[in-house]
Design a protein around this motif. Structure first.
Motif, PDB file in Angstrom:
ATOM      1  N   GLY A   1      35.525  55.706  66.647  1.00 37.27           N
ATOM      2  CA  GLY A   1      35.715  54.380  65.981  1.00 37.27           C
ATOM      3  C   GLY A   1      36.605  53.336  66.825  1.00 37.27           C
ATOM      4  N   TYR A   2      36.210  52.114  66.515  1.00 41.82           N
ATOM      5  CA  TYR A   2      37.177  51.005  66.887  1.00 41.82           C
ATOM      6  C   TYR A   2      38.544  50.976  66.838  1.00 41.82           C
TER       7      TYR A   2
ATOM      8  N   ASP B   1      30.515  52.358  64.086  1.00 44.72           N
ATOM      9  CA  ASP B   1      31.570  52.443  63.149  1.00 44.72           C
ATOM     10  C   ASP B   1      32.163  54.083  63.805  1.00 44.72           C
ATOM     11  N   ASP B   2      31.133  55.130  64.224  1.00 43.02           N
ATOM     12  CA  ASP B   2      31.437  56.503  64.383  1.00 43.02           C
ATOM     13  C   ASP B   2      31.083  56.853  65.773  1.00 43.02           C
TER      14      ASP B   2
END
Length: 163
Positions: free
Chosen positions: A76-77, A58-59
């Motif tokens: 992030g994505y 996530d990060d």
């Protein structure tokens, strides 16, 4: 004189990139199951781009090379898709990275290959060597960094303003 220095710099930069790839390939080896797992995760990204979302932390830090048209550091994505992949899809025909080899060791995977595609506005084809460097922790990608001869990329994006 300036043109000569620029050409020399590009030549030297290209040689350094090739030397890095050769050195990494020669000195690295995969010797554990964790390394094999990390290699499989990274290989899956090139087989199916939908695998990025499930394998990116996530990060995660995503770094596009200085001088690259989409340069920057993204976290992030969603930030990667918005600032890199959506632009690649909208501005290029057939843009892709084709892996030619992988090296995996101690939570890191290096992929060397080629970017190819055609910039829509210029219709100039691109074919340039590149290196992708991944760091993984707990089977998630936590960092990506791109290395590429950005001059070649920018040359393919040149658009004549003459009507």
């Amino acid at each position: 004189m300036v043109g000569y220095k620029l050409k020399t710099l590009r030549f030297v930069s290209g040689r350094i990139l090739l030397a890095m790839i050769s050195l990494i390939t020669i000195t690295s080896c995969m010797n554990n199951s964790q390394g094999e797992k990390h290699l499989e995760i990274v290989q899956s990204l090139y087989a199916d781009r939908n695998n990025l979302e499930k394998n990116l932390a996530d990060d995660a830090i995503w770094i596009e090379a200085e001088g690259f048209p989409y340069k920057g550091t993204y976290v992030g994505y969603d930030a990667v898709v918005e600032n890199v992949f959506s632009k690649l899809r909208s501005e290029w025909d057939g843009f892709k990275f084709s892996p030619e080899g992988y090296v995996s060791e101690k939570g890191q995977v290096v992929v060397h290959g080629r970017y190819t595609g055609v910039y829509k506005k210029s219709q100039i084809p691109l074919d340039v060597r590149a290196l992708h460097f991944y760091s993984l922790e707990e089977d998630k990608i936590v960092r990506f960094e791109q290395f590429v001869d950005t001059h070649i990329v920018l040359e393919s994006m040149k658009v004549d303003d003459i009507d």
